[in-house]
Design a protein around this motif. Structure first.
Motif, mmCIF file in Angstrom:
data_model
loop_
_atom_site.group_PDB
_atom_site.id
_atom_site.type_symbol
_atom_site.label_atom_id
_atom_site.label_comp_id
_atom_site.label_asym_id
_atom_site.label_seq_id
_atom_site.Cartn_x
_atom_site.Cartn_y
_atom_site.Cartn_z
ATOM 1 N N ALA A 9 0.829 -1.203 0.000
ATOM 2 C CA ALA A 9 0.000 0.000 0.000
ATOM 3 C C ALA A 9 0.860 1.247 0.000
ATOM 4 O O ALA A 9 1.914 1.297 0.628
ATOM 5 C CB ALA A 9 -0.916 0.002 1.218
ATOM 6 N N ASP A 13 -3.280 5.123 -0.986
ATOM 7 C CA ASP A 13 -4.219 3.999 -0.997
ATOM 8 C C ASP A 13 -4.940 3.833 0.332
ATOM 9 O O ASP A 13 -5.969 3.164 0.396
ATOM 10 C CB ASP A 13 -3.477 2.694 -1.302
ATOM 11 C CG ASP A 13 -2.821 2.707 -2.662
ATOM 12 O OD1 ASP A 13 -3.314 3.426 -3.550
ATOM 13 O OD2 ASP A 13 -1.804 1.996 -2.833
ATOM 14 N N THR A 46 -5.869 -4.113 2.981
ATOM 15 C CA THR A 46 -4.757 -3.231 2.615
ATOM 16 C C THR A 46 -3.721 -3.125 3.722
ATOM 17 O O THR A 46 -2.913 -2.189 3.714
ATOM 18 C CB THR A 46 -5.271 -1.821 2.277
ATOM 19 O OG1 THR A 46 -5.982 -1.320 3.414
ATOM 20 C CG2 THR A 46 -6.163 -1.833 1.062
#
Length: 154
Positions: A9, A13, A46
């Protein structure tokens, strides 16, 4: 031959949500481990270990938290001033009497990384002794944990 790359990530993001947890009749250690998991971001796809990918957590009714066994009288918190004879200890009951938010905050702090990233994650935790909190503008979602400590969002 192609190499497989691991996705990591980026800061762009990551987005953080707000959650509110009611600590009424929750066991201290189980609640703390669940909150630490959300602060760390391990519940998200994530999750990135070296970044703060966690969410903000608001804990209300921290004064109504419960502990199992005889921990109220036997669990102690200690600090040392650095001087001879400078060890100060207090029991869990006394610590709750002085500051009802301390036991939960201390437990969550102990479950996070002990570095600047962990300190940054801890700033996303807000613990309140009563039912009132000033974070309604962030529209926090309700967060609950079952007996095993699994997340229930919604």
């Amino acid at each position: 031959m192609s190499k497989q790359k691991t996705w990591t990530a980026k800061a762009a993001d990551l987005k953080s949500d707000w959650f509110v947890v009611d600590a009424t009749d929750q066991v201290l250690g189980r609640l703390a481990s669940g909150v630490a998991k959300v602060l760390r971001g391990k519940h998200k796809p994530t999750f990135t270990p070296h970044m703060n990918s966690g969410d903000h957590v608001v804990v209300i009714n921290a004064s109504k938290i419960k502990v199992t066994g005889s921990k109220l009288g036997s669990k102690t918190y200690g600090r040392y001033s650095g001087y001879p004879g400078g060890l100060k200890t207090r029991t869990l009951a006394k610590a709750q009497e002085i500051d009802p938010t301390f036991p939960l905050t201390n437990a969550v702090k102990g479950m996070l990384q002990h570095n600047t990233l962990g300190a940054d994650m801890l700033t996303r935790l807000r613990v309140y002794a009563g039912a009132e909190h000033g974070h309604q503008a962030q529209k926090p979602k309700a967060l609950a944990f079952d007996e095993k400590g699994d997340l229930k969002i919604g």
